[in-house]
Enzyme design. Sequence first.
Site, short mmCIF file in Angstrom:
data_model
loop_
_atom_site.label_atom_id
_atom_site.label_comp_id
_atom_site.label_asym_id
_atom_site.label_seq_id
_atom_site.Cartn_x
_atom_site.Cartn_y
_atom_site.Cartn_z
N TYR A 190 58.70 8.18 -3.81
CA TYR A 190 59.23 9.30 -3.16
C TYR A 190 58.08 10.13 -2.59
O TYR A 190 57.88 10.25 -1.14
CB TYR A 190 60.25 10.16 -3.45
N ARG A 237 56.64 23.92 -8.23
CA ARG A 237 56.86 25.25 -8.06
C ARG A 237 57.99 25.49 -7.35
O ARG A 237 58.86 26.66 -7.68
CB ARG A 237 55.63 25.54 -7.07
N ARG A 247 68.78 19.70 -3.86
CA ARG A 247 67.72 18.64 -3.66
C ARG A 247 66.86 18.49 -4.88
O ARG A 247 66.35 19.37 -5.61
CB ARG A 247 66.56 19.10 -2.63
N PHE A 308 38.81 21.48 4.52
CA PHE A 308 40.16 20.98 4.95
C PHE A 308 41.04 20.52 3.72
O PHE A 308 42.30 20.84 3.47
CB PHE A 308 40.57 20.35 6.04
#
Length: 475
Positions: A190, A237, A247, A308
């Site tokens: 997933y 978290r 979910r 980044f």
Amino acid sequence: MGKITQMLGLLLTHPVEFRTLVQFYIYHETKRDITAQQEHPTSGWDRASMRRCWEFLDITSRSFAAVIKELDGDLARTICMYYLVLRGLDTIEDDMTIPDEKKQPILRQFHDLTVTPGWNFTENGPGEKDRQLLHEYHTVVEEVNRLSPAYKTVILDICNKMENGMADYAHRAATTGTVYLDSVADYDLYCHYVAGLVGEGLTRIWSASGKEATWLCDQLELANSMGLLLQKTNIIRDFREDVEEKRFFWPREIWAKYGFEDMKDLYEKGDVEHATWIQSGMVLDALRHACDSLDYLRLLKNQSVFVFCAVPVSMAMATLALCFMNPEMFRRNIKIRKAEAAHLIMRSTNTREVALIFREYARKIHHKAKPHDPNFLKISVMCCKIEQWYEQNYPSFVSLGQNGTTYDPSDKRTAIYRAEEKKVAALMAADPRNAPLPQELFPWELAAYLVGAFVIILGLSAAVVWGVLKFIPEA
């Protein structure tokens, strides 16, 4: 006014954090202004459609928008479009008001719709926060079609892979009412669909841009692992928020222990000790991607690309340390403090410093670990692997400064290094090939070479003069 009041309150309650934020606001300068005239050819700010896309980036991503805008050249615009395409796809997948029979065909052909001029979607539920992006998706379509073919191919390929994985999970949720992931392998799959593929796409874009090595696009295992670290951190978290919205991303293999039959039992039963043991199991699973993430960062050469990638993983390690053995995580959504985030942004400038950040938070996690936790030994080993990675690549007893390399005399490894250094020097001295030339012979040899060269030059000069006088007639 509210921000000033907040800063004054921070000055009184957390003066160190106040100083960090002040330093950040004063010294951390934006590396690039995409609105500047000279940036228009690469940022697209001179086009109304691209300006709207930059606005959507600010609206949909507060955390990534700043670092995306600082990417070099056309990478900023490309990654902006990449993010908006995947955000649009995720918005359709997350919207539970869309019937499955309508959602499935849209999801599975989203990569085609993304390049269909004029296409948009106006049937999101009123509570979907990013619905406006899909209302004006024709703007995104227009800008995606302006991208270079190399970038466009990567974005559409990743979108195609991701949409099919999302469609499978959305269909499973619609037909069963909820989605429970049974095993850690299901959990990894997933996370691969929703985050690992994002890392794969980014890596291929880095290579296509020419700003990173062409072979970087082959390092997909490392790219996937870094994506999984970020996604699993967010899943840990956001536990309470996700459970309340039905979910369920934590794998049953980890949480279905100690009498817990449903994920909400972790906070409803009041069994804090066993709940934190399960929490440590989730953190342990996320930490196994830490060293791969550091390996990936070591491959990056462009500074804007490095920052980044480095800032999110540094914050992920800080978040894992915050969540570990923290019962408060089951009650509400917790986040690292702004000052800590600012400090991490300022530090995440090179691989050594990021590795040091990883080591610091690994030590905090190990310090919080409890011996009676069944995961204690595995957590200790995983933290040790991070420590080992740092020491193998950046030994802590070695310091690089303006005066050259220095070694910590209090560290036993310095004595070992000095002994090895002496051993190598002795072997070099014993090698006859390294023996110095006899000093008394050197001047005579040099003199002989000079006299010989002088005689040869003098002889050649005399021969030339004789030939001229002998064979060239007088005028």
